[in-house]
Write an enzyme that holds these catalytic residues in place. Structure first.
Site, PDB file in Angstrom:
ATOM      1  NE  ARG A   1       9.582  -8.461  17.861  1.00  0.00           N
ATOM      2  CZ  ARG A   1      10.491  -9.271  18.426  1.00  0.00           C
ATOM      3  NH1 ARG A   1      10.264 -10.560  18.516  1.00  0.00           N
ATOM      4  NH2 ARG A   1      11.622  -8.777  18.893  1.00  0.00           N
TER       5      ARG A   1
ATOM      6  CE1 TYR B   1      -9.120  -5.424   0.022  1.00  0.00           C
ATOM      7  CE2 TYR B   1      -6.919  -6.279   0.391  1.00  0.00           C
ATOM      8  CZ  TYR B   1      -7.828  -5.250   0.463  1.00  0.00           C
ATOM      9  OH  TYR B   1      -7.444  -4.050   0.969  1.00  0.00           O
TER      10      TYR B   1
HETATM   11  C1  PLP Z   1      -9.473  -5.505   3.546  1.00  0.00           C
HETATM   12  C2  PLP Z   1      -9.334  -6.919   3.149  1.00  0.00           C
HETATM   13  C3  PLP Z   1      -8.116  -7.591   3.295  1.00  0.00           C
HETATM   14  C4  PLP Z   1      -6.850  -6.897   3.790  1.00  0.00           C
HETATM   15  O1  PLP Z   1      -6.985  -6.453   5.098  1.00  0.00           O
HETATM   16  P1  PLP Z   1      -6.247  -5.147   5.702  1.00  0.00           P
HETATM   17  O2  PLP Z   1      -6.723  -5.140   7.100  1.00  0.00           O
HETATM   18  O3  PLP Z   1      -6.711  -3.979   4.893  1.00  0.00           O
HETATM   19  O4  PLP Z   1      -4.792  -5.373   5.555  1.00  0.00           O
HETATM   20  C5  PLP Z   1      -8.057  -8.931   2.942  1.00  0.00           C
HETATM   21  N1  PLP Z   1      -9.142  -9.569   2.466  1.00  0.00           N
HETATM   22  C6  PLP Z   1     -10.341  -8.956   2.306  1.00  0.00           C
HETATM   23  C7  PLP Z   1     -11.492  -9.713   1.773  1.00  0.00           C
HETATM   24  C8  PLP Z   1     -10.474  -7.606   2.643  1.00  0.00           C
HETATM   25  O5  PLP Z   1     -11.647  -7.002   2.465  1.00  0.00           O
END
Ligand code: PLP
Length: 381
Positions: free
Chosen positions: A46, A98
């Site tokens: 970890r 997002y």
């Molecule tokens: C997909 C995404 C995230 C989150 O990432 P995950 O890997 O799905 O947890 C955050 N910001 C943006 C702009 C994304 O496209």
């Protein structure tokens, strides 16, 4: 070293035991110590893992940062960044975020006494008005998802620095090939490597990059203490994906340019959102801070009907109906019912996520086939 060389060589070196040119997947949970406390820098997986180290160093190099901290997903990276804060602290974020980032801010961290303000960030004045003595962090996402708004990274980071406020840029949409926020004054860059960095829709992973040593220490502490670490197999997959980042991105951009132009001239299309258009309100800023304009495009349909959007979405054959973005294959999505379903209708419509908005992640297939696919689906209206 240029980024095209860094993608392949930065942070990785042949395995000292066998000479293997590819970074081994150190699939282990612990490491044998010679004597109590006497070890080779690795105690427990970890805390440290050599495959993860290679990825972290590679990602840091790509973003011109000194340190890389990898997480089990992009959202775990977001989670770690907000855990740098304390109750009472305030964050200013762009309002076209997002969906998952918005959700973790509002539904998880507000409970712990952290306050979030959302603004367009089109003008630095919008941000200045929200700054108070508790403001600790400015969260920038550019280009934004799914409206492809552009935020002036240099201007916002300059304003934040004057006030001693930290900045972070979610650079997922652009990837380090198209945009390097550290060079524009950001304190941290965050990635969902699930998208362009991994590039093959086969892994979920996230990272934070920074150059301040104390900040890196704090992030490593959270990485180890909260434990949302990526496994070595996932780190390997992202390292492998990154080796072709520049080649893929060039094709994403080329195809994106062709498809944006096709949509702009289509009779059923109302409006196309793509920062490469000279009439995009922030085209000049995009041209200054990005190498090219990417393969993410959003558009609305004339009449703005939910049913019409659904018809287009269910008729494309090459564009697969799916969440996510940044893979070699083209995807089509409906933000209002998919990625942005977590955001209340009123709130999402304020930022342009209307019922007929369709988002494309343009892949690296041949552009003629992609255009024919869209032509066919739009022809059903
Ligand atoms: C997909 C995404 C995230 C989150 O990432 P995950 O890997 O799905 O947890 C955050 N910001 C943006 C702009 C994304 O496209």
């Amino acid at each position: 070293m240029k980024i095209e060389t860094k993608t392949i060589h930065a942070g990785v070196s042949p395995d000292p035991v066998s000479g293997a040119i590819m970074t081994p997947i150190y699939q282990t949970s612990t490491y044998v110590q010679e004597a109590p406390g006497k070890h080779k820098g690795y105690e427990y997986a970890r805390t440290q893992n050599p495959t993860r180290d290679a990825l972290q160093n590679n990602l840091a190099a790509l973003e011109n940062a000194r340190f890389g901290v990898a997480f089990s997903s992009g959202l775990a990276a977001v989670d770690a960044i907000i855990k740098l804060l304390s109750p009472g602290d305030e964050v200013i974020a762009s309002n076209d975020l997002y969906g998952g980032t918005y959700r973790i801010f509002r539904k998880i961290f507000e409970k712990y006494g952290i306050r979030f303000h959302f603004t367009e960030m089109a003008e630095t004045e919008d941000i200045r008005k929200l700054i108070n003595k508790n403001t600790r962090l400015i969260w920038i996402e550019t280009p934004t998802n799914p409206m492809l708004n552009i935020i002036d990274i240099k201007a916002v980071c300059g304003l934040a620095r004057e006030r001693g406020i930290r900045t972070v840029v979610d650079n997922t949409f652009a990837s380090p090939y198209l945009q390097n926020p550290m060079d524009l004054g950001a304190d941290m860059v965050m990635h969902s490597a699930t998208k362009y960095l991994g590039g093959h829709s086969d892994v979920v992973l996230g990272a934070v990059l920074c150059s301040d040593e104390a900040l890196a220490e704090a992030l490593y502490f959270i990485q180890n203490s909260s434990g949302a670490v990526p496994g070595p197999q996932d780190c390997f997959l992202v390292l492998r994906g990154i080796k072709t980042l520049h080649v893929r991105m060039d094709r994403h951009c080329e195809n994106g340019r062709a498809i944006a132009a096709f949509l702009k001239n289509h009779e059923k299309v109302e409006k196309v959102y793509w920062p490469g258009f000279s009439d995009h309100p922030k085209h000049q800023v995009a041209a200054a801070q990005m190498r090219d304009f990417g393969g993410m495009i959003s558009f609305t349909l004339k009449g703005n009907r939910f049913e019409d959007a659904h018809k287009v979405l269910s008729n494309t054959k090459l564009f697969a109906l799916a969440e996510s973005l940044g893979g070699v294959e083209s995807l089509i999505g409906h933000p209002a019912s998919m990625t942005h379903a977590a955001i209340p209708k009123e709130e999402r419509e304020k930022s342009g996520v209307v019922d007929s908005l369709i988002r494309l992640s343009v892949g690296i297939e041949h552009k003629d086939d992609l255009i024919a696919d869209l032509e066919m689906a739009l022809g059903k209206l």
